[in-house]
Structure formats: C-alpha cells, structure tokens
Design a protein around this motif. Structure first.
Motif, PDB file in Angstrom:
ATOM      1  N   ALA A  82      -7.187  -3.181  19.306  1.00 34.75           N
ATOM      2  CA  ALA A  82      -7.110  -1.976  18.473  1.00 34.75           C
ATOM      3  C   ALA A  82      -7.188  -2.326  16.990  1.00 34.75           C
ATOM      4  CB  ALA A  82      -5.818  -1.216  18.773  1.00 34.75           C
ATOM      5  N   ALA A  83      -6.556  -3.427  16.585  1.00 30.08           N
ATOM      6  CA  ALA A  83      -6.616  -3.840  15.186  1.00 30.08           C
ATOM      7  C   ALA A  83      -8.031  -4.220  14.787  1.00 30.08           C
ATOM      8  CB  ALA A  83      -5.658  -5.013  14.950  1.00 30.08           C
ATOM      9  N   ALA A  84      -8.730  -4.927  15.675  1.00 30.89           N
ATOM     10  CA  ALA A  84     -10.112  -5.293  15.384  1.00 30.89           C
ATOM     11  C   ALA A  84     -11.001  -4.062  15.279  1.00 30.89           C
ATOM     12  CB  ALA A  84     -10.636  -6.237  16.473  1.00 30.89           C
ATOM     13  N   ALA A  85     -10.774  -3.089  16.165  1.00 36.75           N
ATOM     14  CA  ALA A  85     -11.551  -1.845  16.112  1.00 36.75           C
ATOM     15  C   ALA A  85     -11.309  -1.112  14.799  1.00 36.75           C
ATOM     16  CB  ALA A  85     -11.188  -0.953  17.300  1.00 36.75           C
ATOM     17  N   LEU A  86     -10.055  -1.054  14.362  1.00 40.82           N
ATOM     18  CA  LEU A  86      -9.741  -0.403  13.088  1.00 40.82           C
ATOM     19  C   LEU A  86     -10.410  -1.118  11.930  1.00 40.82           C
ATOM     20  CD1 LEU A  86      -8.214   1.581  11.286  1.00 40.82           C
ATOM     21  CD2 LEU A  86      -6.210   0.065  11.448  1.00 40.82           C
ATOM     22  N   LEU A  87     -10.415  -2.442  11.947  1.00 40.28           N
ATOM     23  CA  LEU A  87     -11.052  -3.210  10.872  1.00 40.28           C
ATOM     24  C   LEU A  87     -12.552  -2.935  10.820  1.00 40.28           C
ATOM     25  CD1 LEU A  87     -10.768  -5.364   8.656  1.00 40.28           C
ATOM     26  CD2 LEU A  87     -11.121  -7.110  10.428  1.00 40.28           C
ATOM     27  N   VAL A  88     -13.195  -2.922  11.989  1.00 45.48           N
ATOM     28  CA  VAL A  88     -14.638  -2.655  12.036  1.00 45.48           C
ATOM     29  C   VAL A  88     -14.941  -1.242  11.550  1.00 45.48           C
ATOM     30  CG1 VAL A  88     -16.616  -2.372  13.583  1.00 45.48           C
ATOM     31  CG2 VAL A  88     -15.065  -4.324  13.865  1.00 45.48           C
ATOM     32  N   VAL A  89     -14.155  -0.264  12.031  1.00 47.88           N
ATOM     33  CA  VAL A  89     -14.358   1.123  11.619  1.00 47.88           C
ATOM     34  C   VAL A  89     -14.175   1.265  10.117  1.00 47.88           C
ATOM     35  CG1 VAL A  89     -13.359   3.434  11.741  1.00 47.88           C
ATOM     36  CG2 VAL A  89     -13.795   2.159  13.837  1.00 47.88           C
ATOM     37  N   LEU A  95     -12.305   2.519  -0.469  1.00 45.00           N
ATOM     38  CA  LEU A  95     -11.156   1.762   0.034  1.00 45.00           C
ATOM     39  C   LEU A  95      -9.883   2.602   0.054  1.00 45.00           C
ATOM     40  CD1 LEU A  95      -9.888  -0.831   1.068  1.00 45.00           C
ATOM     41  CD2 LEU A  95      -9.667  -1.610  -1.315  1.00 45.00           C
ATOM     42  N   PRO A  96      -9.520   3.284  -1.037  1.00 41.98           N
ATOM     43  CA  PRO A  96      -8.312   4.127  -0.942  1.00 41.98           C
ATOM     44  C   PRO A  96      -8.437   5.238   0.085  1.00 41.98           C
ATOM     45  CG  PRO A  96      -9.470   4.516  -3.012  1.00 41.98           C
ATOM     46  CD  PRO A  96     -10.080   3.301  -2.397  1.00 41.98           C
ATOM     47  N   ARG A  97      -9.652   5.747   0.269  1.00 43.97           N
ATOM     48  CA  ARG A  97      -9.846   6.810   1.260  1.00 43.97           C
ATOM     49  C   ARG A  97      -9.647   6.281   2.670  1.00 43.97           C
ATOM     50  NH1 ARG A  97     -14.129  11.690   0.654  1.00 43.97           N
ATOM     51  NH2 ARG A  97     -13.708  12.737   2.627  1.00 43.97           N
ATOM     52  N   VAL A  98     -10.147   5.087   2.956  1.00 44.17           N
ATOM     53  CA  VAL A  98      -9.961   4.487   4.279  1.00 44.17           C
ATOM     54  C   VAL A  98      -8.491   4.170   4.513  1.00 44.17           C
ATOM     55  CG1 VAL A  98     -10.430   2.410   5.640  1.00 44.17           C
ATOM     56  CG2 VAL A  98     -12.303   3.598   4.502  1.00 44.17           C
ATOM     57  N   LEU A  99      -7.830   3.610   3.515  1.00 44.57           N
ATOM     58  CA  LEU A  99      -6.411   3.281   3.659  1.00 44.57           C
ATOM     59  C   LEU A  99      -5.577   4.539   3.886  1.00 44.57           C
ATOM     60  CD1 LEU A  99      -5.972   0.577   0.864  1.00 44.57           C
ATOM     61  CD2 LEU A  99      -6.117   0.213   3.335  1.00 44.57           C
ATOM     62  N   LEU A 100      -5.888   5.599   3.138  1.00 44.88           N
ATOM     63  CA  LEU A 100      -5.143   6.842   3.294  1.00 44.88           C
ATOM     64  C   LEU A 100      -5.392   7.454   4.669  1.00 44.88           C
ATOM     65  CD1 LEU A 100      -3.235   8.650   1.652  1.00 44.88           C
ATOM     66  CD2 LEU A 100      -5.223  10.022   1.001  1.00 44.88           C
ATOM     67  N   GLY A 101      -6.643   7.444   5.110  1.00 44.70           N
ATOM     68  CA  GLY A 101      -6.949   7.960   6.442  1.00 44.70           C
ATOM     69  C   GLY A 101      -6.253   7.178   7.540  1.00 44.70           C
ATOM     70  N   ALA A 102      -6.167   5.861   7.366  1.00 44.88           N
ATOM     71  CA  ALA A 102      -5.489   5.037   8.365  1.00 44.88           C
ATOM     72  C   ALA A 102      -3.997   5.357   8.415  1.00 44.88           C
ATOM     73  CB  ALA A 102      -5.702   3.553   8.045  1.00 44.88           C
ATOM     74  N   LEU A 103      -3.375   5.531   7.257  1.00 47.05           N
ATOM     75  CA  LEU A 103      -1.948   5.846   7.230  1.00 47.05           C
ATOM     76  C   LEU A 103      -1.664   7.213   7.849  1.00 47.05           C
ATOM     77  CD1 LEU A 103      -1.000   4.559   3.659  1.00 47.05           C
ATOM     78  CD2 LEU A 103      -0.133   3.671   5.823  1.00 47.05           C
ATOM     79  N   GLY A 110       0.134   7.575  11.396  1.00 45.80           N
ATOM     80  CA  GLY A 110       1.428   8.240  11.350  1.00 45.80           C
ATOM     81  C   GLY A 110       1.506   9.437  12.274  1.00 45.80           C
ATOM     82  N   LEU A 111       0.470  10.277  12.263  1.00 53.86           N
ATOM     83  CA  LEU A 111       0.471  11.454  13.139  1.00 53.86           C
ATOM     84  C   LEU A 111       0.449  11.050  14.609  1.00 53.86           C
ATOM     85  CD1 LEU A 111      -2.040  13.771  11.226  1.00 53.86           C
ATOM     86  CD2 LEU A 111       0.453  13.933  11.273  1.00 53.86           C
ATOM     87  N   ALA A 112      -0.264   9.966  14.920  1.00 53.23           N
ATOM     88  CA  ALA A 112      -0.344   9.518  16.313  1.00 53.23           C
ATOM     89  C   ALA A 112       1.015   9.037  16.824  1.00 53.23           C
ATOM     90  CB  ALA A 112      -1.383   8.409  16.457  1.00 53.23           C
ATOM     91  N   PHE A 136      -0.647   3.762  16.756  1.00 54.89           N
ATOM     92  CA  PHE A 136      -0.831   3.765  15.300  1.00 54.89           C
ATOM     93  C   PHE A 136      -2.226   3.264  14.933  1.00 54.89           C
ATOM     94  CE2 PHE A 136      -0.623   2.186  11.004  1.00 54.89           C
ATOM     95  CZ  PHE A 136       0.182   3.107  10.347  1.00 54.89           C
ATOM     96  N   LEU A 137      -2.646   2.166  15.543  1.00 51.71           N
ATOM     97  CA  LEU A 137      -3.952   1.580  15.222  1.00 51.71           C
ATOM     98  C   LEU A 137      -5.102   2.480  15.687  1.00 51.71           C
ATOM     99  CD1 LEU A 137      -3.135  -2.111  16.183  1.00 51.71           C
ATOM    100  CD2 LEU A 137      -3.438  -1.211  13.874  1.00 51.71           C
ATOM    101  N   VAL A 138      -4.983   3.030  16.888  1.00 41.67           N
ATOM    102  CA  VAL A 138      -6.043   3.901  17.407  1.00 41.67           C
ATOM    103  C   VAL A 138      -6.100   5.205  16.616  1.00 41.67           C
ATOM    104  CG1 VAL A 138      -6.819   5.219  19.415  1.00 41.67           C
ATOM    105  CG2 VAL A 138      -5.960   2.895  19.719  1.00 41.67           C
ATOM    106  N   GLY A 139      -4.934   5.781  16.296  1.00 46.54           N
ATOM    107  CA  GLY A 139      -4.919   6.991  15.476  1.00 46.54           C
ATOM    108  C   GLY A 139      -5.529   6.758  14.111  1.00 46.54           C
TER     109      GLY A 139
END
Length: 351
Positions: free
Chosen positions: A24-31, A76-84, A88-90, A300-303
């Motif tokens: 899941a972490a690798a998928a998040l990094l690629v995305v 970068l800030p947009r990706v970080l914010l989307g990830a958080l 968080g919601l997941a 968290f990672l998948v969300g």
C-alpha cells in the motif's frame, strides 16, 4: 457483526502486515509521483523524481525552474494534503465501524462533518480569511462532538443507539444552519464560494494547510493505532470486552474523540468529502481481514492513494476543477453497490 477471530491470529496479522503495508505504501508513492507529473503543465515522471530527490538531498535541480516550482510549490502540497485527508477519513471510518459494530457507519454519523461545514460556511459569509476559515471549521467540528456528548450524557452512560441518534440530531441541526447561511449569503460572491467549498476541493492547498491538517489527523491516527488491540476486542461486543477487563464506554468515547479530531481537521482544509470513510474500509477489510493492527495502517495508505487519484482526475478531466465530493460519490456509490452485491455475506464476517 465482526467475526470473533478478528482479535486473534497474531502470526497471520504479522505476515499480512509485512506484505500489505509495504504494498500500500508503494502504491501511494507511485500515485503521488504520477499525480505530480500530470496537469495543465505536464512534467515527466523522471523529472518529478529528480526534483523530489533534490529537495531531500539538497542538490540543485538542473532542469527548467518552472518544473521545479510546479512540483514543489503547487502539486506537492496538494498531494500531501490529499493523502492526509483521504487517509484520515478512511481510518475514521474503520474506527467507527468497529466501535458501533456496523459496516454502514461513516464519519458523517457523529455530526462532526456538519459542524465543521457550518464553521467554514460562517467564515465565508463573514468574509474572513483562509486561516479563520480553517480555525472556524475545526472549532465547530469539535463543538459538534461536544453537543453529542451533552445530548447522550447520563447517569448510566450512553448506548451506541443514543450516540448515533445524538450524532444524527446534531448533524441535522448544523446542516440546517448551513442551509440558512446559504440562503442569507450574497448570491453573486459569497454563495458560489460556499457551495464550492462544501462540495470539497484541494485547489487551495498550501504547505500551511498541510501543517494544519497534519496535526489533528496524525494525532488522531496515533490514538487509534495505540488503541488497535482494544478496537479488536471492542468489535466483538461490550460483554466480551468487559470480560477481558476493557471498559467499553471510555474506549468508545476515546475513539469518537480521535475520529472527531481527524474529521474536523480534514473538513477544515478540504470541505466535505464523502464515501471515503465508508467504501475504503470495506475494500481494505476484504484484502487484509478484520484485524485492526493491519486494517488501520493499510486503510490510511489506501485512503490516501484513493483521494490523491480522485483529486488528480478532478483537475485533469476538464478545464476546470471538478468538486471532489462529486467524484467520490460517482466512484464510491457504484463501487459500494458492487461490493454489496458480490460480497453480501463476506464483507464484514471475513477472518
């Protein structure tokens, strides 16, 4: 109802963690990297990697300065914010579904999203700045949890049904206040801003907002991780939890407070984004099982990866910004319907 084996199987949980979390972490990094490459100003993936590595190592990027600015200051800030927000919601959905032992529970059920929506809408009507909007959304989101606590407080404690009913009543009240604000707002200036914000967007992402979201989301997530064993036991039922020495009500209210903190922080910076906390827990549960030692970090990672992907589609599918709430509903509703049809007997009982 969760299967009783959800709190068992430590060896299986460890093996699953070793595979699922890195995957899941690798998928998040690629995305995330692909998302930073796509947009109106495309940047080759290799250049994105060079820019990010340069930022981490302190080496200067030798390519066009525009590419570096687009990647580091805009995407970068947009990706970080989307990830958080997505992560968080997941995990908020995971915790609530376990606490209430109901697979249809989502973060909206405790009324925090509605409270935060009212806070943000109020700031927009009053013409306050972005900082005040974030603060107002967060304060009213936490205030909504306080109202739920007051409504359900009693000498004998609050049952799960009372907490849900308190959340529904509180959410309805704040939703009515939001409707009142939209009625009173200036239809030519303030109203469009309120409507767009309520539909969810990461278009105004900055590193400041990333920091604002990171504190409540990561603190709430840390609390949930610390309680992962208790969540496993709590998901079996109050009687089983009490039998092993766990007091269900304090644990449940701790979970609710942590989820409220996460949701308030997410809504404050992105507006209301639905379905993430409902669909992602089901998808991840089908993959890794119901053990919250694995389910929480993987969710968290998948969300995070899911919302970053949806946000990428929102800003690339058309010339304008498609609200995230619209896209998550368009994707989440059919996906949830398919899940229900194909896995009616396995989504919640799989071990």
């Amino acid at each position: 109802m969760l299967d009783r084996r959800s709190a068992a199987g430590p060896r299986r949980g460890v093996r699953t963690t070793r595979v699922a979390v890195p995957t899941a972490a690798a998928a998040l990094l690629v995305v995330g990297v692909v998302s930073m490459a796509l947009g109106r100003y495309p940047v080759p993936v290799g250049h994105v990697v060079e820019v990010l590595v340069g930022q981490l190592t302190g080496n200067a990027y030798l390519g066009p300065a525009t590419e570096q600015d687009v990647v580091t200051l805009v995407r970068l800030p947009r990706v970080l914010l989307g990830a958080l927000v997505g992560g968080g919601l997941a995990v908020g959905g995971v915790a609530l579904q376990a606490a209430f032992r109901n697979p249809l529970v989502s973060p909206q059920v405790i009324g925090v999203s509605s409270g935060a929506s009212f806070g943000g809408a109020l700031a927009l009507v009053l013409g306050l700045g972005t900082g005040y909007l974030v603060a107002s959304a967060f304060v009213f989101g936490m205030a909504a949890l306080g109202v739920v606590f007051l409504v359900t407080a009693g000498r004998g404690g609050a049952s799960m049904l009372m907490i849900v009913l308190g959340g529904v009543v509180t959410g309805s009240f704040f939703t009515a206040l939001v409707s009142l604000l939209t009625y009173l707002a200036d239809p030519y200036s303030t109203l469009p801003a309120i409507v767009f914000w309520l539909l969810g967007s990461l278009a105004t992402a900055t590193f400041g907002k990333v920091l604002v979201a990171a504190v409540p989301v990561l603190v709430g997530f840390a609390v949930l991780l610390a309680l992962r064993w208790r969540i496993n036991v709590l998901s079996l039922g109050d009687e089983d939890a009490a039998a092993v020495g766990i007091r269900p009500r304090p644990v449940r209210w701790t979970l609710l407070t942590a989820v409220a903190l996460i949701v308030a922080g997410a809504v404050a910076v992105s507006g209301v984004i639905g379905w993430v906390g409902l669909v992602i827990p089901h998808l991840v549960r089908m993959w890794v099982g119901p053990d919250h030692r694995v389910l929480l970090p993987v969710s968290f990672l998948v969300g995070a990866a899911f919302l970053v992907t949806v946000d990428t589609l929102a800003r690339t599918l058309s010339g304008g910004e498609i609200p995230l709430g619209v896209l998550t509903a368009l994707v989440g509703a059919p996906a949830f319907f398919v899940l229900l049809r194909r896995n009616r007997d396995r989504i919640w009982d799989r071990a």
